[in-house]
Design a protein around this motif. Sequence first.
Motif, PDB file in Angstrom:
ATOM      1  N   GLY A 394      20.230 107.314  68.045  1.00  0.00           N
ATOM      2  CA  GLY A 394      19.583 106.951  68.430  1.00  0.00           C
ATOM      3  C   GLY A 394      19.952 106.008  70.776  1.00  0.00           C
ATOM      4  O   GLY A 394      19.333 104.803  70.716  1.00  0.00           O
ATOM      5  N   TRP A 395      20.954 107.095  70.299  1.00  0.00           N
ATOM      6  CA  TRP A 395      21.615 107.130  72.114  1.00  0.00           C
ATOM      7  C   TRP A 395      21.595 108.157  72.049  1.00  0.00           C
ATOM      8  O   TRP A 395      21.222 109.553  71.861  1.00  0.00           O
ATOM      9  CB  TRP A 395      23.467 106.327  71.466  1.00  0.00           C
ATOM     10  N   LEU A 396      21.958 108.494  73.628  1.00  0.00           N
ATOM     11  CA  LEU A 396      21.737 109.054  74.586  1.00  0.00           C
ATOM     12  C   LEU A 396      23.512 109.673  75.077  1.00  0.00           C
ATOM     13  O   LEU A 396      23.809 108.342  75.484  1.00  0.00           O
ATOM     14  CB  LEU A 396      20.099 109.017  75.954  1.00  0.00           C
ATOM     15  N   ARG A 397      22.914 110.564  75.797  1.00  0.00           N
ATOM     16  CA  ARG A 397      24.121 110.838  76.782  1.00  0.00           C
ATOM     17  C   ARG A 397      24.104 111.244  78.356  1.00  0.00           C
ATOM     18  O   ARG A 397      22.934 111.610  78.296  1.00  0.00           O
ATOM     19  CB  ARG A 397      25.133 112.055  76.277  1.00  0.00           C
ATOM     20  N   GLY A 398      24.541 110.662  78.960  1.00  0.00           N
ATOM     21  CA  GLY A 398      23.741 111.593  80.490  1.00  0.00           C
ATOM     22  C   GLY A 398      25.361 111.460  81.504  1.00  0.00           C
ATOM     23  O   GLY A 398      26.369 111.216  81.385  1.00  0.00           O
ATOM     24  N   THR A 399      25.166 112.181  83.209  1.00  0.00           N
ATOM     25  CA  THR A 399      26.375 112.369  83.776  1.00  0.00           C
ATOM     26  C   THR A 399      25.416 111.319  85.107  1.00  0.00           C
ATOM     27  O   THR A 399      24.752 111.366  85.759  1.00  0.00           O
ATOM     28  CB  THR A 399      26.360 113.231  84.021  1.00  0.00           C
ATOM     29  N   THR A 400      26.519 110.585  85.425  1.00  0.00           N
ATOM     30  CA  THR A 400      26.027 110.046  86.730  1.00  0.00           C
ATOM     31  C   THR A 400      26.546 110.823  88.469  1.00  0.00           C
ATOM     32  O   THR A 400      27.322 112.142  88.286  1.00  0.00           O
ATOM     33  CB  THR A 400      27.090 108.639  87.656  1.00  0.00           C
ATOM     34  N   ALA A 401      26.176 110.713  89.131  1.00  0.00           N
ATOM     35  CA  ALA A 401      26.057 111.823  90.520  1.00  0.00           C
ATOM     36  C   ALA A 401      27.904 111.756  90.618  1.00  0.00           C
ATOM     37  O   ALA A 401      27.952 113.061  90.905  1.00  0.00           O
ATOM     38  CB  ALA A 401      25.664 111.114  91.879  1.00  0.00           C
ATOM     39  N   ASN A 402      28.517 110.709  90.363  1.00  0.00           N
ATOM     40  CA  ASN A 402      30.017 110.683  90.534  1.00  0.00           C
ATOM     41  C   ASN A 402      30.855 111.778  89.145  1.00  0.00           C
ATOM     42  O   ASN A 402      31.347 111.478  88.737  1.00  0.00           O
ATOM     43  CB  ASN A 402      30.832 109.406  91.543  1.00  0.00           C
ATOM     44  N   TYR A 403      30.023 112.325  88.446  1.00  0.00           N
ATOM     45  CA  TYR A 403      30.887 112.943  87.612  1.00  0.00           C
ATOM     46  C   TYR A 403      30.973 111.829  86.891  1.00  0.00           C
ATOM     47  O   TYR A 403      31.870 112.123  85.468  1.00  0.00           O
ATOM     48  CB  TYR A 403      31.183 113.578  87.945  1.00  0.00           C
ATOM     49  N   LEU A 404      30.111 111.197  86.327  1.00  0.00           N
ATOM     50  CA  LEU A 404      30.998 109.845  84.841  1.00  0.00           C
ATOM     51  C   LEU A 404      29.901 109.994  83.517  1.00  0.00           C
ATOM     52  O   LEU A 404      28.650 110.611  84.280  1.00  0.00           O
ATOM     53  CB  LEU A 404      30.859 108.603  85.277  1.00  0.00           C
ATOM     54  N   GLN A 405      30.441 110.090  82.669  1.00  0.00           N
ATOM     55  CA  GLN A 405      29.966 110.892  81.424  1.00  0.00           C
ATOM     56  C   GLN A 405      29.515 109.531  80.412  1.00  0.00           C
ATOM     57  O   GLN A 405      30.588 108.529  79.936  1.00  0.00           O
ATOM     58  CB  GLN A 405      30.855 111.357  80.526  1.00  0.00           C
ATOM     59  N   VAL A 406      28.398 108.822  80.609  1.00  0.00           N
ATOM     60  CA  VAL A 406      27.829 107.791  80.185  1.00  0.00           C
ATOM     61  C   VAL A 406      27.480 107.768  78.875  1.00  0.00           C
ATOM     62  O   VAL A 406      26.237 108.419  78.680  1.00  0.00           O
ATOM     63  CB  VAL A 406      26.469 107.293  81.412  1.00  0.00           C
ATOM     64  N   LEU A 407      27.359 106.841  77.590  1.00  0.00           N
ATOM     65  CA  LEU A 407      26.434 107.047  76.537  1.00  0.00           C
ATOM     66  C   LEU A 407      26.273 105.774  76.271  1.00  0.00           C
ATOM     67  O   LEU A 407      26.015 104.763  77.168  1.00  0.00           O
ATOM     68  CB  LEU A 407      27.282 106.686  75.814  1.00  0.00           C
ATOM     69  N   PHE A 408      24.686 105.535  76.022  1.00  0.00           N
ATOM     70  CA  PHE A 408      23.217 104.279  76.065  1.00  0.00           C
ATOM     71  C   PHE A 408      22.695 104.389  75.278  1.00  0.00           C
ATOM     72  O   PHE A 408      22.484 105.025  74.678  1.00  0.00           O
ATOM     73  CB  PHE A 408      23.266 104.314  77.273  1.00  0.00           C
ATOM     74  N   PRO A 409      22.571 103.644  74.512  1.00  0.00           N
ATOM     75  CA  PRO A 409      21.134 103.011  73.621  1.00  0.00           C
ATOM     76  C   PRO A 409      20.076 103.928  74.324  1.00  0.00           C
ATOM     77  O   PRO A 409      19.743 103.429  75.355  1.00  0.00           O
ATOM     78  CB  PRO A 409      20.863 102.019  72.972  1.00  0.00           C
ATOM     79  N   ALA A 410      18.984 104.479  73.842  1.00  0.00           N
ATOM     80  CA  ALA A 410      17.880 105.068  74.470  1.00  0.00           C
ATOM     81  C   ALA A 410      16.687 103.594  74.492  1.00  0.00           C
ATOM     82  O   ALA A 410      16.161 104.181  75.505  1.00  0.00           O
ATOM     83  CB  ALA A 410      17.068 105.881  73.305  1.00  0.00           C
ATOM     84  N   GLY A 411      16.719 102.521  74.451  1.00  0.00           N
ATOM     85  CA  GLY A 411      15.987 101.476  74.880  1.00  0.00           C
ATOM     86  C   GLY A 411      14.178 102.534  74.751  1.00  0.00           C
ATOM     87  O   GLY A 411      13.907 102.995  73.788  1.00  0.00           O
ATOM     88  N   PRO A 412      13.453 101.744  75.812  1.00  0.00           N
ATOM     89  CA  PRO A 412      12.395 102.587  75.833  1.00  0.00           C
ATOM     90  C   PRO A 412      12.291 104.428  75.964  1.00  0.00           C
ATOM     91  O   PRO A 412      13.123 104.518  76.490  1.00  0.00           O
ATOM     92  CB  PRO A 412      11.618 102.249  77.638  1.00  0.00           C
ATOM     93  N   PRO A 413      11.477 105.050  75.810  1.00  0.00           N
ATOM     94  CA  PRO A 413      11.407 106.510  75.625  1.00  0.00           C
ATOM     95  C   PRO A 413      12.136 107.270  76.982  1.00  0.00           C
ATOM     96  O   PRO A 413      11.336 106.848  77.753  1.00  0.00           O
ATOM     97  CB  PRO A 413       9.500 107.157  75.032  1.00  0.00           C
ATOM     98  N   VAL A 414      13.102 108.153  76.996  1.00  0.00           N
ATOM     99  CA  VAL A 414      13.031 108.297  77.545  1.00  0.00           C
ATOM    100  C   VAL A 414      13.761 109.943  77.629  1.00  0.00           C
ATOM    101  O   VAL A 414      14.029 110.328  76.644  1.00  0.00           O
ATOM    102  CB  VAL A 414      14.909 108.367  77.906  1.00  0.00           C
ATOM    103  N   LEU A 415      13.030 110.510  78.186  1.00  0.00           N
ATOM    104  CA  LEU A 415      13.500 111.992  78.166  1.00  0.00           C
ATOM    105  C   LEU A 415      14.212 112.845  78.965  1.00  0.00           C
ATOM    106  O   LEU A 415      15.144 112.504  79.790  1.00  0.00           O
ATOM    107  CB  LEU A 415      11.945 113.164  79.038  1.00  0.00           C
ATOM    108  N   PRO A 416      14.976 113.940  78.401  1.00  0.00           N
ATOM    109  CA  PRO A 416      16.297 114.735  79.086  1.00  0.00           C
ATOM    110  C   PRO A 416      15.833 114.900  80.151  1.00  0.00           C
ATOM    111  O   PRO A 416      14.728 115.792  80.410  1.00  0.00           O
ATOM    112  CB  PRO A 416      16.778 115.738  78.155  1.00  0.00           C
ATOM    113  N   GLY A 417      16.644 114.991  81.197  1.00  0.00           N
ATOM    114  CA  GLY A 417      16.051 115.544  82.348  1.00  0.00           C
ATOM    115  C   GLY A 417      15.544 114.948  83.717  1.00  0.00           C
ATOM    116  O   GLY A 417      15.762 114.723  84.376  1.00  0.00           O
ATOM    117  N   SER A 418      15.384 113.301  82.839  1.00  0.00           N
ATOM    118  CA  SER A 418      15.191 111.877  84.085  1.00  0.00           C
ATOM    119  C   SER A 418      15.704 111.259  84.139  1.00  0.00           C
ATOM    120  O   SER A 418      17.414 111.302  83.534  1.00  0.00           O
ATOM    121  CB  SER A 418      14.137 111.420  83.244  1.00  0.00           C
ATOM    122  N   ILE A 419      15.895 110.516  85.087  1.00  0.00           N
ATOM    123  CA  ILE A 419      17.027 110.127  86.093  1.00  0.00           C
ATOM    124  C   ILE A 419      17.346 108.025  85.808  1.00  0.00           C
ATOM    125  O   ILE A 419      15.685 107.679  85.773  1.00  0.00           O
ATOM    126  CB  ILE A 419      17.073 110.327  87.291  1.00  0.00           C
TER     127      ILE A 419
END
Length: 440
Positions: A394-419
Amino acid sequence: MTSKKVAVETLGCKVNQYESSVMMESLMQANWQPVSFKGAADLYVVHSCAVTSSAAFQTRQLLRRARRLNPGALIAVVGCDAQLDHDRLAAGELATHILGTAEKFDIARWIEVPASFAAPCRAVKGVNDIPRLSAQAVSCMHTGRTRAYLKVQDGCNAYCSYCVVPYTRGRSRSLPADEVLSRLRRFVEVGYREVILTGIHLGQWGKDLTPTRDLAGLLDRIGDSDSPPRVRLSSLEPLEWSAGLLRRISTVPWICPHFHIPLQSGDDDVLAAMHRPYTALQYANLIRELRMLFPEAALGADVMVGFPGETQRRFLNTLHLVEELPLTYLHVFPFSPRPGTPAADMPGRIPGDETKKRARLLQDIGTRKRRQFSERFLGRSVEVLVESAAPRAGWLRGTTANYLQVLFPAGPPVLPGSIVRVQVVRSGDRELIAAAPAGG
């Protein structure tokens, strides 16, 4: 026509990632179906790297694994290690097809040539015969990535004393600006929100074109086009940060504040032996200027330990320089002697145990700097490019513009590739932990 199965495994740099997508697309057009390298396939492709002896060893491991998975499959080793060490690969009967730096882009044709492990098809043109760089068309990243890589430059003229890349990829060649923009538009059209401009020696883009161009000018052209929300630059050498480039980067919001500047050593004698054309002071001044211009940028460095002649005093010069500079992460590499390079025959080789000890000291500094940088963003709202599901359900992984790795609960439907924008709540071992996006 029944499709056949192909599995591709990529080692090495971001340029290899882009090129693997080019090869995969050409194979798919020839009716090959992509599958995982972990299972059965009719063709296995190992896109090799030759920068270190470890990378060459990994290439051979993958070739042997492929043969165990399907002894009757075609097995192609392509790229830098195939270019550099094709005789040894052929003698070891590790592949049915051995394709060099230029030939790999025509892989769909070469694998039709009858071959066996005992008598492989070997197509390896000399690097001096490699033609100008052209836009190797690719519609999307076939390596499963949500960020697109765009190779705008290839080859290298630097001849650092430890590096085989000029011998495996040839001289520097640039993709003309119009072709860069065409490929960039294609990535935007299919939905990529971030594109990484990459090359073997990115800062040399345009020097071989007529008339000559520079990277700052290319960024001007990109800024005038329909660029994606984020453009990230891959590694840039210390002396390639011109005043024009700094001015351009500091005035546009779409260039990611993440800059990787190889150091290799903080000792001037070692830098000279490496054939690196800058001093420790020049490097330090650049990093401090970048930090002043970009207070929240990720600033990364490559550091090599155990180079021949790196005495304890010289290593400590590196250690102290890295400690005091406002870097945010380090890539630490032990020296790897590569056949045919000047450094392979240099005296003063550092024992393996001592090299490992030095690497650990630098890695500890890098870990601490990364954590300190991440903790600056606790409690703040950050924009994250969603990349994949996280190990936690139920969690997602992503990257900020300044290269920080972030984990967060999915919450509303979020597709890979979205910001999405999320609130950072705490710091993990290697990632920031954030709340679900607004609306969850």
